[in-house]
Each structure stands twice: as C-alpha cells, then as structure tokens.
Design an enzyme around this catalytic site. Sequence first.
Site, short mmCIF file in Angstrom:
data_model
loop_
_atom_site.label_atom_id
_atom_site.label_comp_id
_atom_site.label_asym_id
_atom_site.label_seq_id
_atom_site.Cartn_x
_atom_site.Cartn_y
_atom_site.Cartn_z
N SER A 143 0.86 -1.19 0.00
CA SER A 143 0.00 0.00 0.00
C SER A 143 0.88 1.23 0.00
O SER A 143 2.00 1.21 0.55
CB SER A 143 -0.87 0.01 1.27
OG SER A 143 -1.50 1.27 1.41
N TYR A 157 -2.18 -0.80 10.21
CA TYR A 157 -2.25 -1.25 8.81
C TYR A 157 -0.99 -0.81 8.05
O TYR A 157 -0.37 -1.61 7.34
CB TYR A 157 -3.50 -0.65 8.17
CG TYR A 157 -3.65 -0.88 6.69
CD1 TYR A 157 -4.22 -2.05 6.19
CD2 TYR A 157 -3.24 0.11 5.77
CE1 TYR A 157 -4.37 -2.22 4.82
CE2 TYR A 157 -3.40 -0.07 4.41
CZ TYR A 157 -3.96 -1.24 3.94
OH TYR A 157 -4.11 -1.42 2.59
P1 NAD Z 1 -11.27 -5.97 -0.21
O1 NAD Z 1 -11.64 -5.83 1.22
O2 NAD Z 1 -12.30 -5.71 -1.25
O3 NAD Z 1 -10.63 -7.39 -0.50
C1 NAD Z 1 -9.80 -8.05 0.41
C2 NAD Z 1 -10.10 -9.52 0.32
O4 NAD Z 1 -9.24 -10.22 1.24
C3 NAD Z 1 -11.54 -9.86 0.72
O5 NAD Z 1 -12.11 -10.72 -0.24
C4 NAD Z 1 -11.38 -10.57 2.06
O6 NAD Z 1 -12.37 -11.56 2.32
C5 NAD Z 1 -10.02 -11.21 1.88
N1 NAD Z 1 -9.42 -11.58 3.16
C6 NAD Z 1 -9.32 -10.83 4.29
N2 NAD Z 1 -8.74 -11.53 5.27
C7 NAD Z 1 -8.46 -12.76 4.75
C8 NAD Z 1 -7.86 -13.93 5.27
N3 NAD Z 1 -7.44 -13.99 6.55
N4 NAD Z 1 -7.72 -15.01 4.46
C9 NAD Z 1 -8.15 -14.97 3.17
N5 NAD Z 1 -8.73 -13.88 2.63
C10 NAD Z 1 -8.89 -12.80 3.41
O7 NAD Z 1 -10.03 -5.00 -0.39
P2 NAD Z 1 -9.11 -4.57 -1.63
O8 NAD Z 1 -9.12 -3.10 -1.62
O9 NAD Z 1 -9.42 -5.33 -2.84
O10 NAD Z 1 -7.70 -5.02 -1.03
C11 NAD Z 1 -6.82 -5.92 -1.66
C12 NAD Z 1 -5.41 -5.59 -1.20
O11 NAD Z 1 -5.08 -4.27 -1.64
C13 NAD Z 1 -5.21 -5.59 0.32
O12 NAD Z 1 -3.97 -6.18 0.64
C14 NAD Z 1 -5.20 -4.11 0.66
O13 NAD Z 1 -4.49 -3.84 1.85
C15 NAD Z 1 -4.54 -3.53 -0.56
N6 NAD Z 1 -4.80 -2.09 -0.75
C16 NAD Z 1 -6.04 -1.63 -1.03
C17 NAD Z 1 -6.23 -0.26 -1.20
C18 NAD Z 1 -7.57 0.34 -1.50
O14 NAD Z 1 -7.69 1.58 -1.51
N7 NAD Z 1 -8.60 -0.43 -1.75
C19 NAD Z 1 -5.16 0.61 -1.06
C20 NAD Z 1 -3.90 0.10 -0.78
C21 NAD Z 1 -3.74 -1.26 -0.63
#
Ligand code: NAD
Length: 248
Positions: A143, A157
């Site tokens: 991130s 986080y």
């Molecule tokens: P999201 O919440 O839509 O998806 C995350 C997924 O991870 C979900 O399907 C959830 O069920 C799954 N998950 C959570 N804990 C889990 C576990 N213990 N075992 C298996 N699956 C698990 O979020 P997203 O935005 O698609 O995030 C994906 C990645 O991108 C993450 O690592 C997040 O930190 C990173 N990220 C997202 C953003 C943003 O703005 N959306 C920004 C920076 C980084």
Amino acid sequence: MTKVALVTGASRGIGRATALLLARQGYAVGVNYLRDESAARQVVTEIEAQGGKALALQADVADEAQVMAMFGALDAGLGTLSALVNNAGILFQQANIEQLTAERINQVLSTNVTGYFLCCREAVKRMALRHGGQGGAIVNVSSAASRLGAAGEYVDYAASKGAVDTLTIGLSREVAAQGIRVNGVRPGFIYTEMHASGGEPGRVDRVKDSLPMQRGGHPQEVAEAIAWLLSDAASYVTGTFIEAAGGR
Ligand code: NAD
C-alpha cells in the site's frame, strides 16, 4: 504448459480483478476466499465462461494448516504454481494509537503479514522445484501507506504494509538464484469494498480531489500492474515496487 497462479482474497476487489485478468492472459487460477464462497464461485464461473480454468479455494491465509491444505488442493487441481499474488488484507476503522488494542494489532499483522509469509513459503517450495529452473514470480500487494504511515488513521495497517515491503525486498534476494522474482505493488485509494467494510465508507470520494490525478483508482488499474510484474516482460525485475497510486 499452462501457467498456474494463486490469488489470495480473490472473491472481490483488487484480487477479483487480478484473477480475471490473469485468466484472460492464459493462467489457470486458484481463487482463494475467506468466507464468501458464492462470490468466489462466481469468479470461477466467469473464468470458465471465457474458456479458462479456475478453482475456488477456501483458506484463512493467517492459518498455517489451512494455507498448507490450500496449496495441496491447488497442486492436485491445477498443477505446479508459477505465480502467486498475495492480496488478502484487512483494514479496520480509523483509530489513533491510544485506541489500538493488542487484539486488533495482532489481527492486522496475522492476516497482512503472517499470511503473506506463509503463502510465500509454500509458493517458493513449489517454484523452486519447477522443471528446468523456470522458477516463478510473486507479487505482494502492499500500500502507499507503507511509506506514508497513515498517522492518526491506521498506523497498524501501515506498519503491516511496511513489513510486506521488507519481506518483498529480502525474499527477492533470497530466491533470485532459483529463478523466482518477488515484487510489490503499492495501490493508493482504490474503489473497493475495503473502505466500506473496514475503513471509512466513501473515503475515496472524500479524498479524491486532493490526489494528484484527482480521482480514485479502479481495481483493474492495480491488476494490470500486478500482471505485468508476473509476466515474462518483467523478467529482469525483482525486489522492487510499482506505485499504482495516481501520483500520490
Ligand atoms: P477488499 O476488502 O475488497 O478485498 C480483500 C479480500 O481479502 C476480501 O475478499 C477478504 O475476504 C479477503 N481476506 C481478508 N482476510 C483474509 C484472510 N485472513 N484469508 C483470506 N482472505 C482474506 O479489499 P481490496 O481493496 O481489494 O484489497 C486488496 C489488497 O489491496 C489488500 O492487501 C489491501 O491492503 C490492498 N490495498 C487496497 C487499497 C484500497 O484503496 N482499496 C489501497 C492500498 C492497498
């Protein structure tokens, strides 16, 4: 030979977009999910409808036994892994340091850090054994917060993503001679359900005007960076990061 990829947290958001893109690029895809089986099966159905191959795999990435069972099922169902996308992550509501409990901190670290370690370990075991030293490629979804710190919001986080960055750099050097590349992608503000279910609903729209590109990003735009790092086009790229953060 079909290339095999595993995407964790692939039932929605960035993971879902990545699984669908990799399938379009010809990978057989393991679609990991935690609880939402029907959403994961929908991703599999969508891939199969396009003539691709996929398998829904339930596992909590923070649980060692479940991770090992998931990789076993992937071996049996799709074949030897060549690409891993560590994407499953959690974010809790905004809090300052005085509001952080040990329970919350441990939960964030176990999913966002231990989960990445366990999946890297199982992936490296398999990639190291691939025929002809073909190795494989890993992308860890970090991130922009890993370098910005998320003060007063999500320092837990951000710290977990700092660990992801260091894991990525260290492991890339450890396994480079085995033909395995390890890189990271650092998304900025992306339109996914993460903000609604954990952080702050509507956050991307609230902050978008302050971003250099004056808009949030879409999961597909992060998936494209992940897919490039996994591809042969990035064959001399390891231990580094793509910022998919609109200039943030
Ligand atoms: P999201 O919440 O839509 O998806 C995350 C997924 O991870 C979900 O399907 C959830 O069920 C799954 N998950 C959570 N804990 C889990 C576990 N213990 N075992 C298996 N699956 C698990 O979020 P997203 O935005 O698609 O995030 C994906 C990645 O991108 C993450 O690592 C997040 O930190 C990173 N990220 C997202 C953003 C943003 O703005 N959306 C920004 C920076 C980084």
